[in-house]
Design an enzyme around this catalytic site. Sequence first.
Site, PDB file in Angstrom:
ATOM      1  N   ARG A  68       0.838  -1.200   0.000  1.00  0.00           N
ATOM      2  CA  ARG A  68       0.000   0.000   0.000  1.00  0.00           C
ATOM      3  C   ARG A  68       0.876   1.255   0.000  1.00  0.00           C
ATOM      4  NH1 ARG A  68      -3.283   2.894   4.160  1.00  0.00           N
ATOM      5  NH2 ARG A  68      -4.998   3.862   3.029  1.00  0.00           N
ATOM      6  N   HIS A  72       0.725   4.221  -2.767  1.00  0.00           N
ATOM      7  CA  HIS A  72       0.485   5.607  -2.402  1.00  0.00           C
ATOM      8  C   HIS A  72       1.640   6.525  -2.814  1.00  0.00           C
ATOM      9  CE1 HIS A  72      -3.088   5.492   0.520  1.00  0.00           C
ATOM     10  NE2 HIS A  72      -3.075   4.345  -0.170  1.00  0.00           N
ATOM     11  N   ASN A 100      -3.618   9.057   3.544  1.00  0.00           N
ATOM     12  CA  ASN A 100      -2.413   8.421   4.068  1.00  0.00           C
ATOM     13  C   ASN A 100      -2.358   8.344   5.591  1.00  0.00           C
ATOM     14  OD1 ASN A 100      -1.402   8.021   1.500  1.00  0.00           O
ATOM     15  ND2 ASN A 100      -0.218   9.914   1.486  1.00  0.00           N
ATOM     16  N   HIS A 181      40.344   6.374   5.412  1.00  0.00           N
ATOM     17  CA  HIS A 181      40.192   7.384   4.357  1.00  0.00           C
ATOM     18  C   HIS A 181      39.589   6.800   3.089  1.00  0.00           C
ATOM     19  CE1 HIS A 181      43.211  10.697   5.825  1.00  0.00           C
ATOM     20  NE2 HIS A 181      42.250  10.446   6.689  1.00  0.00           N
TER      21      HIS A 181
END
Length: 308
Positions: A68, A72, A100, A181
């Site tokens: 879902r 959305h 939502n 590094h």
Amino acid sequence: MASLFNSLILISSLLLASSQGVSSSVQLVKGLSWSFYEKTCPEAESIVREHLKKVFQDDIGQAAGLLRLHFHDCFVQGYDASVLLDGSASEPSEQDAPPNRNLRRTALKIINDLRDLVERSVSGGPEYEVPLGRRDGLASASINEVTENLPSPAQSASQILAALAKKSFDATNVVALSGAHNIRLGHCGAFTDRLYPTPDPAMDKNFARDLKGVCPTTNSTNTRALDIRLPNRFDNRYFVNLVNRQGLFTSDQDLYEDPTTRDIVTSFAKDLELFFQKFVLAMTKMGQLGVLTGTEGEIRAHCSVRNS
């Protein structure tokens, strides 16, 4: 890494249905690839699949929540993971929109968990135990203390060795720690003194030419990864670069130029596991410098603020 959300939910859906034949029947949008992480993170899909299998075994409903969430996001300004963004008073989140508001919060957490898992895999490097029990200091170090105790990228290997010897670090410790590094970015201002007015003779000529393209002037604000091949992968490529005279900083390249540390650099360039072993030892040692324990210092309630 590109946005992982674009692959995480898709992979979760593939756990629910067979994906055989998908790659041959779908026309991809320009820029997408079935094998996008094949070189930078070949284990990404397997990491996601294995984690989601565990999630679904505990609660198969999470699969629906993830699908879902996928839906959305795709149908609102495209598949750009904008549904994951937090909002503010001036700019509400997509999650605040009525459709939502009942998205599963656990689905959002699963995405964050998955990203963390994959990001750790991308970085790579050795896993090791960390001694625990430290307490927090009560005051900041002065600017002078900071400057005096941190090596400069312009320093020579002998200067750095002498400084860290005061903390009981030997040459192997110093070279191993320098290997961190490998996943660092360098600002032009930290190494253009090696390019202008003339390139450092210790620098490979082709490498110098490439760096001038990144840093066309001495006051350039650009950055350059110390390892452009796989800048997010923690491995021993840093040492290979030094052997090839492609170290970015003076403090890097001089580790190969100095006879005290050259053989150590060479051994790490040849043996990844040896580097990892020595790196773990040096990191553990560094993590025990001047620690406060017992009743010393304090345990801060907030990391950035001393307790009242």
